[in-house]
Scaffold this motif. Structure first.
Motif, short mmCIF file in Angstrom:
data_model
loop_
_atom_site.label_atom_id
_atom_site.label_comp_id
_atom_site.label_asym_id
_atom_site.label_seq_id
_atom_site.Cartn_x
_atom_site.Cartn_y
_atom_site.Cartn_z
N PHE A 264 0.90 -0.84 0.65
CA PHE A 264 0.22 0.54 0.12
C PHE A 264 0.78 1.56 0.51
O PHE A 264 0.47 2.28 -0.69
N ARG A 265 2.22 1.09 -0.08
CA ARG A 265 2.87 2.38 0.33
C ARG A 265 3.59 3.03 -1.26
O ARG A 265 3.69 3.58 -0.98
N ASP A 266 3.30 1.83 -1.77
CA ASP A 266 3.99 2.57 -3.48
C ASP A 266 2.70 3.18 -3.80
O ASP A 266 1.45 3.21 -4.06
N ASN A 267 2.85 3.78 -4.68
CA ASN A 267 2.63 4.22 -5.84
C ASN A 267 1.16 3.91 -7.22
O ASN A 267 1.13 4.22 -7.68
N SER A 268 2.70 2.63 -7.29
CA SER A 268 1.36 1.87 -8.85
C SER A 268 -0.15 2.25 -8.78
O SER A 268 -0.01 2.06 -7.53
N GLU A 269 0.03 1.99 -9.91
CA GLU A 269 -1.67 2.05 -10.27
C GLU A 269 -2.43 0.72 -9.19
O GLU A 269 -1.68 -0.62 -9.67
N THR A 270 -3.45 0.79 -8.54
CA THR A 270 -4.33 -0.76 -8.07
C THR A 270 -4.93 -1.13 -8.94
O THR A 270 -6.51 -0.33 -9.22
N SER A 271 -5.49 -2.11 -9.21
CA SER A 271 -6.12 -2.61 -10.18
C SER A 271 -7.57 -3.55 -9.16
O SER A 271 -6.91 -3.75 -8.27
N ILE A 272 -9.04 -3.02 -9.20
CA ILE A 272 -10.31 -3.00 -8.45
C ILE A 272 -10.83 -4.16 -8.89
O ILE A 272 -11.27 -4.26 -9.80
N ASN A 273 -10.93 -5.32 -7.80
CA ASN A 273 -11.46 -6.41 -8.26
C ASN A 273 -13.22 -6.37 -7.56
O ASN A 273 -13.73 -6.05 -6.44
#
Length: 245
Positions: free
Chosen positions: A149-158
């Motif tokens: 959660f600390r990184d700023n990478s793009e997150t894909s949501i289920n």
């Protein structure tokens, strides 16, 4: 409309007596499912051109978290695991979808009653099983762990995981545990920073955290009568809904 869900527990005593049923049943574990009615809604068509419908609530369950209207729909002596959870949930979903509407004749009118079930009465273990989340330390919505959660990478949501909702009770329990662990670690991290100790597994620091945890547990017991953060055989932890309420 109603909500439903399932959960399992284990650690029951097994007695030396005949059960009168087939062998192979694990009487030390119990898996159950239950449902709670939420509301009765009247749908009134307002226009035949665009199929517009207005909604009017006839009855609303004002205490949806109460056990008063909770009804069991399944009891099985089986151990809760990923395979069991998915098998019984798929079976119950099929039964719910197969429920036929009820037609009631009253006052020269025919009232059609349909049923809508929402699978929201689940805990983290069940949510991880039905969303195929590999670890309990990962979010079943985005799949990230606490460190990711600390990184700023793009997150894909289920998107499918959002329909299971969030349990307010379990959210409060997790928040309580977060505050407890934060209290345990305050002296640990303060000492670590002040003395510039590189090794986080220093035995003195570990003892400091252990002593602080014991002190907090004793004060909770003496002042509030609560047993916190202690393992319970076959149950998990003593941090439950009774601790919060």
């Amino acid at each position: 409309m109603f909500k439903w869900g399932c959960d399992g527990t284990s650690g029951f005593s097994e007695y030396k007596q005949q059960s009168g049923s087939s062998s192979g049943i694990d009487y030390s574990s119990l898996f159950m499912a239950s449902m709670v009615p939420l509301r009765m809604r009247l749908n009134k068509p307002t226009s035949s051109l665009n199929n517009a419908v207005t909604h009017e609530d006839i009855w609303i369950n004002l205490t949806p978290g109460s056990k008063l209207l909770c009804r069991p729909i399944l009891f099985e002596y089986v151990k809760e695991n990923k395979a069991t959870i998915n098998e019984y949930i798929d079976n119950l979903k099929a039964q719910i979808n197969a429920v036929s509407p009820i037609h009631i004749e009253a006052c020269k009118k025919v009232i059609k009653v349909t049923f809508q079930g929402q699978l929201t009465m689940i805990d983290g273990k069940v949510a991880n099983a039905i969303t195929d989340t590999s670890s309990t330390w990962k979010c079943n919505i985005c799949g990230k762990s606490s460190t990711q959660f600390r990184d700023n990478s793009e997150t894909s949501i289920n998107e499918d995981a959002l329909k299971f909702g969030i349990s307010p009770l379990h959210a409060r329990i997790r928040f309580l545990e977060f505050c407890l662990h934060l209290a345990y670690d305050i002296k640990y991290w303060t000492t670590l920073k002040e003395e510039n100790i590189a090794a986080k597994n220093n035995s003195d620091l570990q003892k400091l955290r252990k002593d602080e945890k014991k002190r907090i547990q004793i004060e909770f017991k003496e002042q509030l009568g609560l047993i916190i953060d202690k393992p319970v055989h076959g149950y998990g932890s003593s941090n439950d809904g009774n601790t919060l309420l």
